[in-house]
Write a protein that holds these residues in place. Structure first.
Motif, PDB file in Angstrom:
ATOM      1  N   MET A 160       0.751   6.660 -12.977  1.00 28.13           N
ATOM      2  CA  MET A 160       0.826   5.891 -11.979  1.00 28.13           C
ATOM      3  C   MET A 160       0.338   4.508 -12.290  1.00 28.13           C
ATOM      4  SD  MET A 160       2.830   5.765  -8.443  1.00 28.13           S
ATOM      5  CE  MET A 160       3.663   6.957  -8.687  1.00 28.13           C
ATOM      6  N   ARG A 161       1.058   3.664 -12.570  1.00 33.04           N
ATOM      7  CA  ARG A 161       0.356   1.815 -12.102  1.00 33.04           C
ATOM      8  C   ARG A 161      -0.269   1.530 -11.203  1.00 33.04           C
ATOM      9  NH1 ARG A 161       3.047  -2.404 -15.043  1.00 33.04           N
ATOM     10  NH2 ARG A 161       4.930  -1.803 -13.794  1.00 33.04           N
ATOM     11  N   ILE A 162      -1.246   0.522 -11.028  1.00 34.90           N
ATOM     12  CA  ILE A 162      -1.660  -0.067 -10.042  1.00 34.90           C
ATOM     13  C   ILE A 162      -0.356  -0.381  -9.086  1.00 34.90           C
ATOM     14  CG2 ILE A 162      -1.947  -1.749 -10.625  1.00 34.90           C
ATOM     15  CD1 ILE A 162      -3.702  -0.159  -7.916  1.00 34.90           C
ATOM     16  N   GLU A 163       0.742  -1.280  -9.714  1.00 34.56           N
ATOM     17  CA  GLU A 163       1.792  -1.867  -8.825  1.00 34.56           C
ATOM     18  C   GLU A 163       3.034  -0.833  -8.757  1.00 34.56           C
ATOM     19  OE1 GLU A 163       0.589  -1.854 -12.298  1.00 34.56           O
ATOM     20  OE2 GLU A 163      -0.047  -4.908 -12.145  1.00 34.56           O
ATOM     21  N   GLU A 164       2.698   0.038  -9.389  1.00 32.81           N
ATOM     22  CA  GLU A 164       3.534   1.050  -8.827  1.00 32.81           C
ATOM     23  C   GLU A 164       3.002   2.695  -7.231  1.00 32.81           C
ATOM     24  OE1 GLU A 164       6.256   2.248 -12.830  1.00 32.81           O
ATOM     25  OE2 GLU A 164       4.300   3.082 -12.246  1.00 32.81           O
ATOM     26  N   ARG A 165       1.971   2.027  -7.144  1.00 32.77           N
ATOM     27  CA  ARG A 165       1.144   2.555  -6.119  1.00 32.77           C
ATOM     28  C   ARG A 165       1.458   1.619  -5.446  1.00 32.77           C
ATOM     29  NH1 ARG A 165      -1.563   7.498  -5.605  1.00 32.77           N
ATOM     30  NH2 ARG A 165      -1.775   8.836  -7.699  1.00 32.77           N
ATOM     31  N   LEU A 166       1.076   1.068  -5.183  1.00 29.67           N
ATOM     32  CA  LEU A 166       1.016  -0.261  -3.991  1.00 29.67           C
ATOM     33  C   LEU A 166       2.597  -0.244  -3.442  1.00 29.67           C
ATOM     34  CD1 LEU A 166      -1.008  -3.181  -5.725  1.00 29.67           C
ATOM     35  CD2 LEU A 166      -1.624  -1.981  -3.631  1.00 29.67           C
ATOM     36  N   TYR A 167       3.319   0.227  -4.395  1.00 31.71           N
ATOM     37  CA  TYR A 167       5.012  -0.289  -3.785  1.00 31.71           C
ATOM     38  C   TYR A 167       5.244   1.075  -2.911  1.00 31.71           C
ATOM     39  CZ  TYR A 167      10.238  -0.519  -3.970  1.00 31.71           C
ATOM     40  OH  TYR A 167      11.228  -0.725  -3.314  1.00 31.71           O
ATOM     41  N   THR A 168       4.101   1.904  -3.032  1.00 39.31           N
ATOM     42  CA  THR A 168       5.032   2.901  -1.958  1.00 39.31           C
ATOM     43  C   THR A 168       3.950   2.966  -1.011  1.00 39.31           C
ATOM     44  OG1 THR A 168       2.800   4.333  -3.132  1.00 39.31           O
ATOM     45  CG2 THR A 168       4.588   5.152  -4.509  1.00 39.31           C
ATOM     46  N   LEU A 169       3.356   2.029  -0.440  1.00 39.13           N
ATOM     47  CA  LEU A 169       2.374   1.900   0.041  1.00 39.13           C
ATOM     48  C   LEU A 169       3.256   1.546   1.374  1.00 39.13           C
ATOM     49  CD1 LEU A 169      -1.051   0.610  -0.416  1.00 39.13           C
ATOM     50  CD2 LEU A 169       0.000   2.923  -0.283  1.00 39.13           C
ATOM     51  N   ARG A 170       2.967   1.718   2.587  1.00 38.42           N
ATOM     52  CA  ARG A 170       3.294   1.207   4.281  1.00 38.42           C
ATOM     53  C   ARG A 170       2.676   0.308   4.875  1.00 38.42           C
ATOM     54  NH1 ARG A 170       6.494   1.436   1.018  1.00 38.42           N
ATOM     55  NH2 ARG A 170       8.696   3.280   0.959  1.00 38.42           N
ATOM     56  N   TYR A 171       3.259  -0.530   5.930  1.00 33.20           N
ATOM     57  CA  TYR A 171       2.067  -1.679   6.592  1.00 33.20           C
ATOM     58  C   TYR A 171       2.666  -1.682   8.026  1.00 33.20           C
ATOM     59  CZ  TYR A 171       0.275  -2.884   1.371  1.00 33.20           C
ATOM     60  OH  TYR A 171       0.411  -3.038   0.332  1.00 33.20           O
ATOM     61  N   LYS A 172       1.933  -1.697   8.223  1.00 33.39           N
ATOM     62  CA  LYS A 172       2.141  -2.176   9.836  1.00 33.39           C
ATOM     63  C   LYS A 172       1.283  -3.480  10.327  1.00 33.39           C
ATOM     64  CE  LYS A 172       3.821   1.379  12.007  1.00 33.39           C
ATOM     65  NZ  LYS A 172       3.212   2.510  13.639  1.00 33.39           N
ATOM     66  N   ARG A 173       2.047  -4.203  10.037  1.00 33.28           N
ATOM     67  CA  ARG A 173       0.921  -6.539  10.471  1.00 33.28           C
ATOM     68  C   ARG A 173       0.421  -6.318  11.060  1.00 33.28           C
ATOM     69  NH1 ARG A 173       2.002 -11.307  10.866  1.00 33.28           N
ATOM     70  NH2 ARG A 173       1.297 -12.602   9.817  1.00 33.28           N
ATOM     71  N   ASP A 174      -1.109  -6.250  11.345  1.00 29.87           N
ATOM     72  CA  ASP A 174      -1.326  -6.411  12.556  1.00 29.87           C
ATOM     73  C   ASP A 174      -2.029  -8.499  12.171  1.00 29.87           C
ATOM     74  OD1 ASP A 174      -3.242  -7.066  14.112  1.00 29.87           O
ATOM     75  OD2 ASP A 174      -5.300  -6.421  13.580  1.00 29.87           O
ATOM     76  N   GLU A 175      -1.423  -9.142  14.131  1.00 36.35           N
ATOM     77  CA  GLU A 175      -1.325 -10.292  13.872  1.00 36.35           C
ATOM     78  C   GLU A 175      -2.395 -11.162  13.884  1.00 36.35           C
ATOM     79  OE1 GLU A 175       2.398 -11.486  13.897  1.00 36.35           O
ATOM     80  OE2 GLU A 175       2.677 -10.196  13.599  1.00 36.35           O
TER      81      GLU A 175
END
Ligand code: SF4
Ligand code: SF4
Length: 96
Positions: A1-16
């Motif tokens: 899996m390419r790094i771009e594809e892996r990054l797409y699977t991540l979830r973020y909770k934005r810290d202000e």
């Protein structure tokens, strides 16, 4: 899996509150002169967090950070203030 594809699977909770920032922006200009472009932080970051705007300052898209810590180690001027996002915020990795 390419790094771009892996990054797409991540979830973020934005810290202000940004968990990383550049301490002295003027040093980045010097860094570009000494180390050439792209600068070390830009080269090592897998998430494209650092980028130049108008060729005179680096913006830090901290909300995309995957918290690998590579930029802090790579910066030759020790010019990155870095800590983990506050509890429960930041990137969430999925395994399996
Ligand atoms: Fe600035 Fe450090 Fe990036 Fe160089 S590696 S541009 S000094 S933050
Ligand atoms: Fe990029 Fe890793 Fe630094 Fe976050 S910790 S900004 S992902 S190099």
């Amino acid at each position: 899996m390419r790094i771009e594809e892996r990054l797409y699977t991540l979830r973020y909770k934005r810290d202000e509150k940004p968990h990383l920032s550049i301490i002295e922006p003027n040093k980045c200009q010097k860094c570009a002169e000494i180390n050439g472009v792209p600068e070390p932080c830009i080269v090592v970051c897998p998430a494209n967090v650092y980028s130049w705007v108008d060729n005179n300052r680096i913006v830090v898209s901290y909300e995309n950070c995957v918290e690998c810590g590579a930029c802090r180690i790579a910066c030759p001027f020790d010019n990155i203030s870095w800590k983990y996002p506050r509890y429960g915020l930041g990137v969430a990795f999925r395994y399996g």
